[in-house]
Structure formats: C-alpha cells, structure tokens
Design a protein around this motif. Structure first.
Motif, PDB file in Angstrom:
ATOM      1  N   ILE A  27      84.776 112.395  23.276  1.00  0.00           N
ATOM      2  CA  ILE A  27      85.016 111.585  22.077  1.00  0.00           C
ATOM      3  C   ILE A  27      85.555 112.492  20.982  1.00  0.00           C
ATOM      4  N   ARG A  28      86.626 112.069  20.365  1.00  0.00           N
ATOM      5  CA  ARG A  28      87.262 112.886  19.332  1.00  0.00           C
ATOM      6  C   ARG A  28      87.460 112.052  18.074  1.00  0.00           C
ATOM      7  N   LEU A  29      87.054 112.619  16.945  1.00  0.00           N
ATOM      8  CA  LEU A  29      87.325 112.009  15.639  1.00  0.00           C
ATOM      9  C   LEU A  29      88.357 112.884  14.938  1.00  0.00           C
ATOM     10  N   VAL A  30      89.401 112.250  14.437  1.00  0.00           N
ATOM     11  CA  VAL A  30      90.523 112.994  13.856  1.00  0.00           C
ATOM     12  C   VAL A  30      90.819 112.473  12.454  1.00  0.00           C
ATOM     13  N   ALA A  31      91.008 113.410  11.536  1.00  0.00           N
ATOM     14  CA  ALA A  31      91.555 113.080  10.219  1.00  0.00           C
ATOM     15  C   ALA A  31      92.826 113.908  10.066  1.00  0.00           C
ATOM     16  N   GLN A  32      93.942 113.234   9.965  1.00  0.00           N
ATOM     17  CA  GLN A  32      95.243 113.913   9.987  1.00  0.00           C
ATOM     18  C   GLN A  32      96.054 113.523   8.752  1.00  0.00           C
ATOM     19  N   TYR A  33      96.492 114.526   8.027  1.00  0.00           N
ATOM     20  CA  TYR A  33      97.312 114.266   6.845  1.00  0.00           C
ATOM     21  C   TYR A  33      98.712 114.826   7.081  1.00  0.00           C
ATOM     22  N   THR A  34      99.712 113.978   6.939  1.00  0.00           N
ATOM     23  CA  THR A  34     101.103 114.401   7.091  1.00  0.00           C
ATOM     24  C   THR A  34     101.783 114.361   5.725  1.00  0.00           C
ATOM     25  N   GLY A  35     102.349 115.490   5.336  1.00  0.00           N
ATOM     26  CA  GLY A  35     103.035 115.567   4.046  1.00  0.00           C
ATOM     27  C   GLY A  35     104.498 115.935   4.235  1.00  0.00           C
ATOM     28  N   TYR A  36     105.363 115.309   3.488  1.00  0.00           N
ATOM     29  CA  TYR A  36     106.804 115.585   3.581  1.00  0.00           C
ATOM     30  C   TYR A  36     107.294 116.290   2.327  1.00  0.00           C
ATOM     31  N   THR A  37     108.003 117.395   2.531  1.00  0.00           N
ATOM     32  CA  THR A  37     108.662 118.063   1.419  1.00  0.00           C
ATOM     33  C   THR A  37     110.121 117.619   1.308  1.00  0.00           C
ATOM     34  N   LYS A  38     110.642 117.135   2.407  1.00  0.00           N
ATOM     35  CA  LYS A  38     111.996 116.564   2.413  1.00  0.00           C
ATOM     36  C   LYS A  38     112.023 115.451   3.457  1.00  0.00           C
ATOM     37  N   PHE A  39     112.716 114.369   3.144  1.00  0.00           N
ATOM     38  CA  PHE A  39     112.726 113.241   4.067  1.00  0.00           C
ATOM     39  C   PHE A  39     114.128 112.644   4.096  1.00  0.00           C
ATOM     40  N   ASN A  40     114.744 112.616   5.246  1.00  0.00           N
ATOM     41  CA  ASN A  40     116.093 112.051   5.413  1.00  0.00           C
ATOM     42  C   ASN A  40     117.080 112.585   4.377  1.00  0.00           C
ATOM     43  N   GLY A  41     116.983 113.883   4.114  1.00  0.00           N
ATOM     44  CA  GLY A  41     118.030 114.521   3.324  1.00  0.00           C
ATOM     45  C   GLY A  41     117.667 114.965   1.928  1.00  0.00           C
ATOM     46  N   ALA A  42     116.553 114.508   1.387  1.00  0.00           N
ATOM     47  CA  ALA A  42     116.237 114.874   0.000  1.00  0.00           C
ATOM     48  C   ALA A  42     114.736 114.784  -0.247  1.00  0.00           C
ATOM     49  N   SER A  43     114.307 115.450  -1.316  1.00  0.00           N
ATOM     50  CA  SER A  43     112.902 115.369  -1.725  1.00  0.00           C
ATOM     51  C   SER A  43     112.654 114.143  -2.592  1.00  0.00           C
ATOM     52  N   SER A  44     113.658 113.800  -3.409  1.00  0.00           N
ATOM     53  CA  SER A  44     113.490 112.646  -4.282  1.00  0.00           C
ATOM     54  C   SER A  44     114.680 111.700  -4.121  1.00  0.00           C
ATOM     55  N   ASN A  45     114.385 110.434  -4.281  1.00  0.00           N
ATOM     56  CA  ASN A  45     115.408 109.378  -4.167  1.00  0.00           C
ATOM     57  C   ASN A  45     116.259 109.557  -2.907  1.00  0.00           C
ATOM     58  N   TYR A  46     115.595 109.813  -1.794  1.00  0.00           N
ATOM     59  CA  TYR A  46     116.345 110.107  -0.568  1.00  0.00           C
ATOM     60  C   TYR A  46     117.087 108.895  -0.015  1.00  0.00           C
ATOM     61  N   ASP A  47     116.579 107.698  -0.316  1.00  0.00           N
ATOM     62  CA  ASP A  47     117.219 106.499   0.245  1.00  0.00           C
ATOM     63  C   ASP A  47     118.166 105.812  -0.737  1.00  0.00           C
ATOM     64  N   GLY A  48     118.305 106.402  -1.932  1.00  0.00           N
ATOM     65  CA  GLY A  48     119.171 105.781  -2.933  1.00  0.00           C
ATOM     66  C   GLY A  48     118.533 104.599  -3.628  1.00  0.00           C
ATOM     67  N   ASN A  49     117.272 104.333  -3.269  1.00  0.00           N
ATOM     68  CA  ASN A  49     116.544 103.228  -3.893  1.00  0.00           C
ATOM     69  C   ASN A  49     115.324 103.723  -4.657  1.00  0.00           C
TER      70      ASN A  49
END
Lengths: 95, 441
Positions: free
Chosen positions: B401-423
C-alpha cells in the motif's frame, strides 16, 4: 490504382507478419545450445556467497528450500545449484 | 432460483478470487512475489523502480521461482487532483479537478509459463474515462548459455509499448513519475518514444546481457493490427496510431554492480526510428518520419535501511514532416525536440520516501503545430518549450500500500512563464497537487 495500392499493402502486412512469426520461432531454436542451463539464475548474478551477510543467511530466506539434515546444503527457488544454509545472496528475503 | 444461484456463484467466485489474490506475500506485482517468495523490496528500490534483483528477474524472462496455477494480481489507484488555477471559462479542461476518482483498476496475468517463458500482462479500467482496455504486455523467453559466471543471458521479448521491455527506470515507459494525475493539464510536446505508441503497436526483439555488464537489444515494431490486434484490444480504433512496416528500436547499456549489489550504475543509449501515417485510420500514402536518440544513466544504492537512486534521461527527436507539412499541418518541414529528465530518490526503512525530479522540453517553434489558438493548452509563441519540477512524498504503511503526495510545478509551459496561451494564463497556474492511494493485491 487504389486496388493495386491495397494489394501491395496487404502483401507488406503479410510479409511483416511472417517476419515477426519467423523471428519468434527461429531465434529460440538458434539460442538453445548444449550448454543451456535450467531456468534458475547463476549464483554470481545474485552475488551469492558462502557466508552470512550482516546476520542474514539463506536458511532464513523465504526462497530457501532446506534439505533433510540440518546442515546439509539446500536449494533455492532463484539461484542454481546447492546452497549453503549459511550463505547469502542479494535476493535475500526474510521468511 | 437460477438468478439467485448465479448470484451466489458469482459472489463465491469473487470471494475465492479475492482470497487467491490476497494470500501469502502481496508485493510489487504480487503474482511475481508469490512465484519467487521474495518480498517486493528485494526486486524494487520501492515499487515500481527495479533494483538489481528485479532486473535479473525480468531479464530471466519472469521465470525464476515456482510456476503458479493462477498467476493473477490486481491494482487499484484512487486519487485527487487540485490544480492551482482552474479556469472557470473552460471547465472541460479540468474534468474532476478536486474530486476523488478511481483513477485506475488493473488485473495482471503475470508469471512463469515454462522454465524459459514468462509473461507480464495487464488489463486496465480507466475510472475517469470509464473505459477498459489492454495495458502493457511483455512476453519473454530467456536462456543463459555458456560459463555460469561469465556467460551470456539471451532473450526474446514481444511487447506492445516501445521501452516496456527495458530494465532501467530511465526510459519513458518506466520513468518517473511512476503515477501521475489522470486529469491535470500537461505540456503539449513530447517525443514519440515517450509512450506515444503504447498499446498501439507490437514489437519483437532479441536481447543479451554479456558478463553481467553489456546489455544490448534490437527490436522491430509494427502496427498492432490484423493478427496482432490483441495487443491493442479495447483501444478505440480512432485513437490507435498506424506506423509503416517494421520500425527499429535499439538499446545498448553498460552496467556494473559492486559491494555485493549494494551499489549499481548504468550508462546507456537507445533509439527508435518510426514512420507514422498522419491518419491512423488511413494507413496509406506518405508518412512522417521520427528519429529518437536517447542517452541515459542510473545509479542505485540499496540496503534495508537506506535506499538512494538517481536517473538522468535525455532524448533528441528529429521530426521529418514528409506527410503533414505538404498538407499544411506544420509550419516547418522538419523540427527538432529535446526532452530531459533528472530524478533523485531516497527511502528510509523502505517505508518513507521522497522523489525529486526536474523535467524540460525544448525545441523548434512550429506555429501550426503548437499555436492552436486554444486557451490553456495552446502556445501563443508556437513553442514546445516547457520545464518544471516534481516533489513527491511516499509512505508505505504496508509493503503493498502506497500513499503519495505529489506536487508538480511549472517554470515554463508551452513556451512561456506568463501568458503562454495568449489568454493571460501563466505556467504556474497549471501547478498541481496530486494525492494518491495506490494498492497492489
């Protein structure tokens, strides 16, 4: 033209399938040799030694199969050949 | 009356099956544990990362130990994902966010068939999509020849996921994270070898381990159709890729173990060349050609009290859009994509563990390919570049039995850190906290 393309594709698939099946059949035949051994692993693959390690020994391992007679060499479900009840390998698992 | 008897029979059958599955040691793939009598931590640093014993077991074709009458096992994952910023204007991109979901339930048929033939196979129910299909399948034949201590271990593998047959936890098929959110938004770019073809192709290959040091493998993959369609059973036809002919996968690794296997190290390389039809439903005409080349390395220190491991994996993919570019499906005739993963692990007493990883993808910008114009999943710059980290805590109250707490953080996403989707969406808006209960039985 379409029919011709499909025909070529079918032949290609049959050829590929035949190659896969031939590989499955042929390679085992090729690699079986008179020197082939049973399915158990070699002792060296599991770093087997004749002495206990940090108090752990084969006679306390779940994979050990004891022979009649307390100090007689036994067998193992994992490694090949006679196994010293006071031996050890890296697959050691306490009973 | 017949219905009542049928119901009772079904109940008894279910109870018998459950009793069968839960008897004895229940570790890792528990049918393997029942076969070998070994506990999970003999073969795994912590499941599912293979330790030296586990690698030997797999290379020996899953055949070590006693054949089981019914080599079945089960797995259940229940999880909850919380995304940092759920865009209420696009709820479809965040299904089940904040909900507890049965992520996955699997039945394994895994074990020794003959002295030299073994199988790992998995059928999985996806609790989010409410769909079940075949999962990973690896059928192996293995035999040792020559000198006992310095001979050659030879084997064959037939599997449905390029890399599944590998024994190192650097390759994408077995790489970290070992479990991740089924509902979180993820970056849009990955190489083909990063599980693009799992349960869609079938391959057969031969491998050898010489003198416990040099591991080499050559395989060929084709579309899992016709006689091989069982390897993609249950996968919707529209989702299945089609590749042209036999596509080569190769692997070379040097490994060394010392201090009675407490320490082990590996450096290696592998690659996959694949020709893919743009439309999986129409396997005719020109194909896009992908050339994946990877370099990887792994170190493990394994004792009962302390376990440390580290993996690094770098993949470079050359994408030749011979079919898609003329149709306007990409901006460039060729693109390059690089991905990199680095992961470190520490376990204390085989019970408390922490995993830390860094990941990145970078490559050529391709406006048509990546700038879809979609909020959240698009890229305003048409870039595949993403990077981030994963922090994961593990607790095993029991070995299975395994209990997991996993945190995923992004410094860049699909090309940029901010306003990456243009929205106006930022990379960190996609950070997720993923909680998982993972049981094997």
């Amino acid at each position: 033209m379409t029919i011709h393309t499909k025909s070529l594709s079918r032949r290609g698939l049959l050829r590929d399938s035949a190659m896969l099946m031939a590989s499955l059949v042929a390679i085992p035949i090729v690699i079986i040799s008179p020197a082939a051994r049973a399915s158990k692993a070699s002792k060296s693959d599991f770093h087997y030694q004749e002495q206990p390690r940090e108090g752990k020994k084969c006679s306390d391992c779940a994979a050990y199969v004891a022979s009649p007679g307390s100090n007689a060499p036994g067998a193992c479900k994992i490694v090949d050949g006679p196994v010293n009840p006071n031996g050890w390998c890296m697959a050691y698992s306490a009973r | 009356m017949k219905k009542i008897l049928s119901a009772r029979f079904a109940s008894l059958s279910a109870a018998a099956l459950l009793a069968l599955l839960t008897q004895g040691n229940a570790n890792a793939v528990p049918s393997f544990a029942r076969q070998t009598n070994l506990e999970c931590t003999a073969c795994h640093v912590s499941w599912l990362e293979l330790a030296p014993t586990g690698r030997q077991f797999k290379l020996n074709g899953y055949t070590l130990g006693d054949r089981q009458m019914v080599p079945l096992a089960g797995m259940l994952q229940v999880s909850r994902t919380t995304t940092s910023n759920v865009d209420q204007s696009a709820p479809d991109q965040f299904p089940k966010d904040g909900d507890v979901v049965i992520q996955q339930a699997s039945l394994f048929a895994a074990g020794k068939i003959t002295d030299h033939l073994g199988i790992f196979s998995q059928w999985t129910y996806d609790g989010v999509a409410h769909h079940s299909n075949i999962d990973n399948v690896d059928i192996r034949y293995a035999q040792q020849i020559g000198d006992k201590d310095h001979g050659v271990l030879l084997g064959l593998t037939m599997n449905n996921n390029p890399g599944l047959q590998d024994v190192f936890n650097t390759v994408p098929a077995w790489g970290f994270p070992f479990a991740s959110s089924p509902v979180a938004v993820g970056p849009n770019a990955s190489t083909k070898i990063e599980e693009a073809f799992g349960q869609q192709v079938v391959g057969v290959g031969a491998y050898s381990l010489w003198n416990k040091t040099v591991y080499a493998e050559l395989s060929g993959y084709r579309t899992a159709d016709k006689a091989f369609s069982v390897f993609r059973a249950g996968v919707p036809r529209a989702d299945a890729a089609a590749i042209k002919g036999l596509n080569p996968y190769w692997r070379l690794a040097l490994q060394h173990e010392w201090a009675e296997g407490e320490h082990s190290v590996m450096v290696g390389t592998y690659g996959f060349n694949v020709d893919q039809y743009p439309d999986g439903l129409d396997p005719t005409g020109p194909v896009d050609r992908f050339h994946d080349l990877a370099f990887d390395a792994q170190y493990q220190y394994v004792t009962d009290a302390h376990r440390i491991s580290a993996q690094a994996n770098w993949i470079r993919e050359r994408q030749n859009w011979d079919a898609t570019f003329p149709q306007g499906g990409t901006s460039n005739a060729t693109d390059t994509l690089n991905t990199f993963h680095l992961k470190g692990t520490y376990y204390y007493d085989r019970t408390y563990g922490v995993n830390v990883s860094y990941f990145s993808a970078h490559g050529d910008a391709d406006d048509v390919l990546y700038n879809t114009g979609d909020p959240i999943v698009g890229s305003a710059t048409g870039s595949p570049n993403s990077s981030g980290y994963v922090l994961e805590l593990n607790y095993l109250p029991k070995r299975d039995i395994r209990l997991v707490a996993q945190y995923t953080g992004y410094t860049k996403f699909n090309g940029a850190s901010s306003n990456y989707d243009g929205n106006g969406r930022n990379a960190r808006d996609n950070n997720t906290l993923y909680l998982l209960l993972w049981m094997m039985f």
